[in-house]
Write an enzyme that holds these catalytic residues in place. Structure first.
Site, PDB file in Angstrom:
ATOM      1  N   TYR A   1       0.837  -1.201   0.000  1.00  0.00           N
ATOM      2  CA  TYR A   1       0.000   0.000   0.000  1.00  0.00           C
ATOM      3  C   TYR A   1       0.874   1.253   0.000  1.00  0.00           C
ATOM      4  O   TYR A   1       0.580   2.230  -0.699  1.00  0.00           O
ATOM      5  CB  TYR A   1      -0.912  -0.005   1.230  1.00  0.00           C
ATOM      6  CG  TYR A   1      -1.681   1.284   1.408  1.00  0.00           C
ATOM      7  CD1 TYR A   1      -2.805   1.558   0.630  1.00  0.00           C
ATOM      8  CD2 TYR A   1      -1.284   2.243   2.336  1.00  0.00           C
ATOM      9  CE1 TYR A   1      -3.508   2.746   0.779  1.00  0.00           C
ATOM     10  CE2 TYR A   1      -1.969   3.437   2.487  1.00  0.00           C
ATOM     11  CZ  TYR A   1      -3.082   3.678   1.710  1.00  0.00           C
ATOM     12  OH  TYR A   1      -3.769   4.860   1.848  1.00  0.00           O
TER      13      TYR A   1
ATOM     14  N   VAL B   1       0.353  10.862   4.715  1.00  0.00           N
ATOM     15  CA  VAL B   1       0.273   9.482   4.225  1.00  0.00           C
ATOM     16  C   VAL B   1      -0.890   8.799   4.935  1.00  0.00           C
ATOM     17  O   VAL B   1      -0.919   8.723   6.166  1.00  0.00           O
ATOM     18  CB  VAL B   1       1.578   8.712   4.485  1.00  0.00           C
ATOM     19  CG1 VAL B   1       1.437   7.264   4.001  1.00  0.00           C
ATOM     20  CG2 VAL B   1       2.759   9.381   3.780  1.00  0.00           C
TER      21      VAL B   1
ATOM     22  N   SER C   1      -2.633  13.257   7.698  1.00  0.00           N
ATOM     23  CA  SER C   1      -3.611  12.964   6.652  1.00  0.00           C
ATOM     24  C   SER C   1      -5.029  12.930   7.200  1.00  0.00           C
ATOM     25  O   SER C   1      -5.266  12.529   8.348  1.00  0.00           O
ATOM     26  CB  SER C   1      -3.285  11.606   6.016  1.00  0.00           C
ATOM     27  OG  SER C   1      -4.317  11.182   5.141  1.00  0.00           O
TER      28      SER C   1
ATOM     29  N   GLN D   1      -3.799  17.824   6.476  1.00  0.00           N
ATOM     30  CA  GLN D   1      -4.150  17.669   5.069  1.00  0.00           C
ATOM     31  C   GLN D   1      -5.622  17.318   4.933  1.00  0.00           C
ATOM     32  O   GLN D   1      -6.124  16.447   5.639  1.00  0.00           O
ATOM     33  CB  GLN D   1      -3.285  16.559   4.429  1.00  0.00           C
ATOM     34  CG  GLN D   1      -3.664  16.204   3.007  1.00  0.00           C
ATOM     35  CD  GLN D   1      -4.593  15.002   2.947  1.00  0.00           C
ATOM     36  OE1 GLN D   1      -4.662  14.212   3.883  1.00  0.00           O
ATOM     37  NE2 GLN D   1      -5.323  14.874   1.857  1.00  0.00           N
TER      38      GLN D   1
ATOM     39  N   TYR E   1      -8.899  16.178   2.514  1.00  0.00           N
ATOM     40  CA  TYR E   1      -9.595  15.724   1.316  1.00  0.00           C
ATOM     41  C   TYR E   1     -11.008  16.309   1.382  1.00  0.00           C
ATOM     42  O   TYR E   1     -11.684  16.183   2.413  1.00  0.00           O
ATOM     43  CB  TYR E   1      -9.706  14.195   1.264  1.00  0.00           C
ATOM     44  CG  TYR E   1      -8.429  13.481   0.946  1.00  0.00           C
ATOM     45  CD1 TYR E   1      -7.669  13.817  -0.175  1.00  0.00           C
ATOM     46  CD2 TYR E   1      -7.982  12.442   1.755  1.00  0.00           C
ATOM     47  CE1 TYR E   1      -6.500  13.144  -0.475  1.00  0.00           C
ATOM     48  CE2 TYR E   1      -6.811  11.752   1.456  1.00  0.00           C
ATOM     49  CZ  TYR E   1      -6.080  12.113   0.341  1.00  0.00           C
ATOM     50  OH  TYR E   1      -4.921  11.440   0.053  1.00  0.00           O
TER      51      TYR E   1
ATOM     52  N   THR F   1      -5.454  18.687  -0.649  1.00  0.00           N
ATOM     53  CA  THR F   1      -5.082  17.780  -1.734  1.00  0.00           C
ATOM     54  C   THR F   1      -6.185  17.776  -2.779  1.00  0.00           C
ATOM     55  O   THR F   1      -7.348  17.489  -2.467  1.00  0.00           O
ATOM     56  CB  THR F   1      -4.845  16.362  -1.203  1.00  0.00           C
ATOM     57  OG1 THR F   1      -3.725  16.385  -0.300  1.00  0.00           O
ATOM     58  CG2 THR F   1      -4.528  15.392  -2.329  1.00  0.00           C
TER      59      THR F   1
ATOM     60  N   LYS G   1      -2.058  21.065  -2.825  1.00  0.00           N
ATOM     61  CA  LYS G   1      -1.185  19.941  -3.201  1.00  0.00           C
ATOM     62  C   LYS G   1      -1.783  19.153  -4.366  1.00  0.00           C
ATOM     63  O   LYS G   1      -2.941  18.751  -4.320  1.00  0.00           O
ATOM     64  CB  LYS G   1      -0.980  19.005  -2.005  1.00  0.00           C
ATOM     65  CG  LYS G   1      -0.053  17.830  -2.266  1.00  0.00           C
ATOM     66  CD  LYS G   1       0.172  17.028  -0.989  1.00  0.00           C
ATOM     67  CE  LYS G   1       1.154  15.888  -1.200  1.00  0.00           C
ATOM     68  NZ  LYS G   1       0.566  14.795  -1.997  1.00  0.00           N
TER      69      LYS G   1
ATOM     70  N   HIS H   1       0.922  12.787  -6.704  1.00  0.00           N
ATOM     71  CA  HIS H   1       0.418  11.859  -5.687  1.00  0.00           C
ATOM     72  C   HIS H   1       1.292  10.610  -5.596  1.00  0.00           C
ATOM     73  O   HIS H   1       0.807   9.499  -5.370  1.00  0.00           O
ATOM     74  CB  HIS H   1      -1.035  11.468  -5.975  1.00  0.00           C
ATOM     75  CG  HIS H   1      -1.880  11.266  -4.742  1.00  0.00           C
ATOM     76  ND1 HIS H   1      -2.730  12.223  -4.254  1.00  0.00           N
ATOM     77  CD2 HIS H   1      -1.985  10.217  -3.885  1.00  0.00           C
ATOM     78  CE1 HIS H   1      -3.346  11.764  -3.161  1.00  0.00           C
ATOM     79  NE2 HIS H   1      -2.888  10.545  -2.914  1.00  0.00           N
TER      80      HIS H   1
ATOM     81  N   ARG I   1       0.451   7.502  -7.699  1.00  0.00           N
ATOM     82  CA  ARG I   1      -0.655   6.671  -7.232  1.00  0.00           C
ATOM     83  C   ARG I   1      -1.993   7.076  -7.844  1.00  0.00           C
ATOM     84  O   ARG I   1      -3.023   6.498  -7.516  1.00  0.00           O
ATOM     85  CB  ARG I   1      -0.765   6.747  -5.704  1.00  0.00           C
ATOM     86  CG  ARG I   1       0.410   6.124  -4.996  1.00  0.00           C
ATOM     87  CD  ARG I   1       0.487   6.535  -3.533  1.00  0.00           C
ATOM     88  NE  ARG I   1      -0.666   6.128  -2.731  1.00  0.00           N
ATOM     89  CZ  ARG I   1      -0.849   4.903  -2.239  1.00  0.00           C
ATOM     90  NH1 ARG I   1       0.042   3.958  -2.486  1.00  0.00           N
ATOM     91  NH2 ARG I   1      -1.905   4.623  -1.503  1.00  0.00           N
TER      92      ARG I   1
ATOM     93  N   ASP J   1       7.064  17.368  -4.317  1.00  0.00           N
ATOM     94  CA  ASP J   1       6.762  16.026  -3.807  1.00  0.00           C
ATOM     95  C   ASP J   1       6.835  15.041  -4.965  1.00  0.00           C
ATOM     96  O   ASP J   1       6.235  15.271  -6.011  1.00  0.00           O
ATOM     97  CB  ASP J   1       5.356  16.026  -3.197  1.00  0.00           C
ATOM     98  CG  ASP J   1       4.861  14.634  -2.865  1.00  0.00           C
ATOM     99  OD1 ASP J   1       5.401  14.009  -1.944  1.00  0.00           O
ATOM    100  OD2 ASP J   1       3.923  14.166  -3.551  1.00  0.00           O
TER     101      ASP J   1
ATOM    102  N   ILE K   1      11.439  11.582  -3.783  1.00  0.00           N
ATOM    103  CA  ILE K   1      12.586  11.949  -2.950  1.00  0.00           C
ATOM    104  C   ILE K   1      12.995  10.762  -2.083  1.00  0.00           C
ATOM    105  O   ILE K   1      12.216  10.264  -1.273  1.00  0.00           O
ATOM    106  CB  ILE K   1      12.262  13.155  -2.044  1.00  0.00           C
ATOM    107  CG1 ILE K   1      11.914  14.394  -2.873  1.00  0.00           C
ATOM    108  CG2 ILE K   1      13.423  13.425  -1.080  1.00  0.00           C
ATOM    109  CD1 ILE K   1      13.079  15.011  -3.593  1.00  0.00           C
TER     110      ILE K   1
END
Length: 379
Positions: free
Chosen positions: A25, A79, A107, A128, A130, A156, A253, A277, A280, A308, A311
């Protein structure tokens, strides 16, 4: 951890210690994983210009990120399900980031809730968001982040629909999850350290959603609700709505296109994250580093550019800074450390990247983060 010399070493330990479903995952991407691979390969194609006989005795890795002092140009990215890589993973990662003097981003889909983290760390962290169909729930999340004194909101915007991740389906990381196949049960049984960390954790469900659903709170029920909530109608007007509620610093983001970057500037956000992302979502999209220079050229004087995507080392951080980023987010790199060794593993991941960045700066004849630009890149 003396034998750990790089992020890949942490990845190998993580792979051995954590059940395959949760390792995959974190580690894998969507569809054919073209963009996932491009994030790494394109970074590695960028070569440095070595310089000699420059006084590099005063190297300083400190900087500011959206006006906040930071010991490194580094941020722990949001994450999902971090607490399933190691018990109380979000709390441990936030503590490691704060000990290192860098920002941590929690997250929406965390295991530890906003309140769990706030009660167990010393300083403010980022949250973060959603945006889901249930706007009342989103508003409540923002208000909880305000109450927790989160110092930035990371919105995001590249998850209106979910890119298929083949390994998640094969491993049972579906919605609702089907993790208890015979093969998964055997795999989990061979990971006693992981089992103990999860059993000893505060939560084993999505903490920010717990209590919101009127029905069952089991993982399957919550996961099913979440899957139904990603909103294909999300648009720029929703950013205005969020800004009407959130009084603090805003970071957008998921920017990969110059036109979108220009729209993001109009929102008044303090920063944007050039990101795909982590490979993903849209497979076949360009790597983050491929589009970074043109986005930085277009809007870098108007908004802070964060980076992002891929890295894994201090060298990678240097490459992104040289091409226009102000600082970088890491996701997988610290998750590998967390899964391998818990909180000390996250600290090790940060330390590895910091030391690599310091050495790379020295060998390129650079003493300060602000001095890093494309002159350190070999043409």
């Amino acid at each position: 951890m003396k034998h750990i010399t790089c992020i890949e070493d942490l990845r190998q330990v993580h792979m051995r210690k954590v059940p395959k479903a949760f390792f995959d995952y974190a580690d894998r991407g969507s569809y054919a994983e073209e963009t996932l691979r491009a994030n790494r390969e394109d970074l590695q194609q960028i070569k440095f210009r070595q310089r000699i006989l420059v006084d590099i005795s005063q190297r300083d890795l400190s900087t500011t990120i959206i006006g906040e002092k930071s010991n490194l140009p580094l941020i722990l990215a949001p994450v999902g399900s971090t607490g399933m890589q190691y018990g109380d993973g979000e709390i441990l990662a936030c503590r490691a980031a704060q000990a290192a003097g860098i920002p941590y981003t929690l997250s929406t889909m965390s295991i530890n809730s906003i309140e769990d983290v706030a009660e167990n760390v010393e300083k403010p962290f980022w949250f973060q968001l959603y945006v889901m169909k249930d706007r009342g729930f989103c508003k409540a999340l923002i208000e909880r982040a305000i109450a927790a004194k989160c110092s930035a909101l990371v919105l995001t915007v590249d998850l209106q629909v979910i890119g298929q991740r083949h390994m998640d389906i094969k491993n049972g990381m579906t919605v609702p999850p089907k993790l208890f196949s015979p093969s998964n049960i055997i795999d989990i049984a061979t990971k006693p350290g992981w089992v103990m960390s999860i059993l000893g954790a505060k939560r084993r469900n999505f903490g920010n959603i717990a209590g919101h659903l009127p029905g069952g709170q089991d993982l399957a029920s919550v996961s099913g609700w979440v899957a139904s909530q990603f909103d294909a109608s999300l648009n720029w007007k929703d950013v205005d709505w969020i800004r009407s509620i959130w009084p603090g610093k805003l970071i957008i983001k998921g920017i990969l296109d110059v036109e979108d970057a220009e729209e993001a500037v109009k929102t008044g956000a303090q920063a944007m994250v050039v990101s795909n992302h982590g490979g993903r979502q849209l497979d076949g999209a360009p790597s983050s580093i491929e589009v970074l220079p043109e986005i930085a050229d277009a809007v870098g004087s108007q908004i802070e550019i964060l980076f992002d995507g891929g890295i894994r080392s201090g060298q990678d951080v240097m490459r992104a800074l040289a091409l226009g980023a102000k600082s970088c987010m890491i996701g997988r790199a610290y998750i590998y450390g967390l899964g391998a060794f818990g909180g000390p593993g996250v600290a090790k991941a940060i330390d590895l990247i910091a030391n690599e960045l310091s050495v790379t700066m020295g060998l390129c004849g650079v003493n300060k983060i602000a001095e890093i630009d494309d002159h350190v890149i070999a043409v």
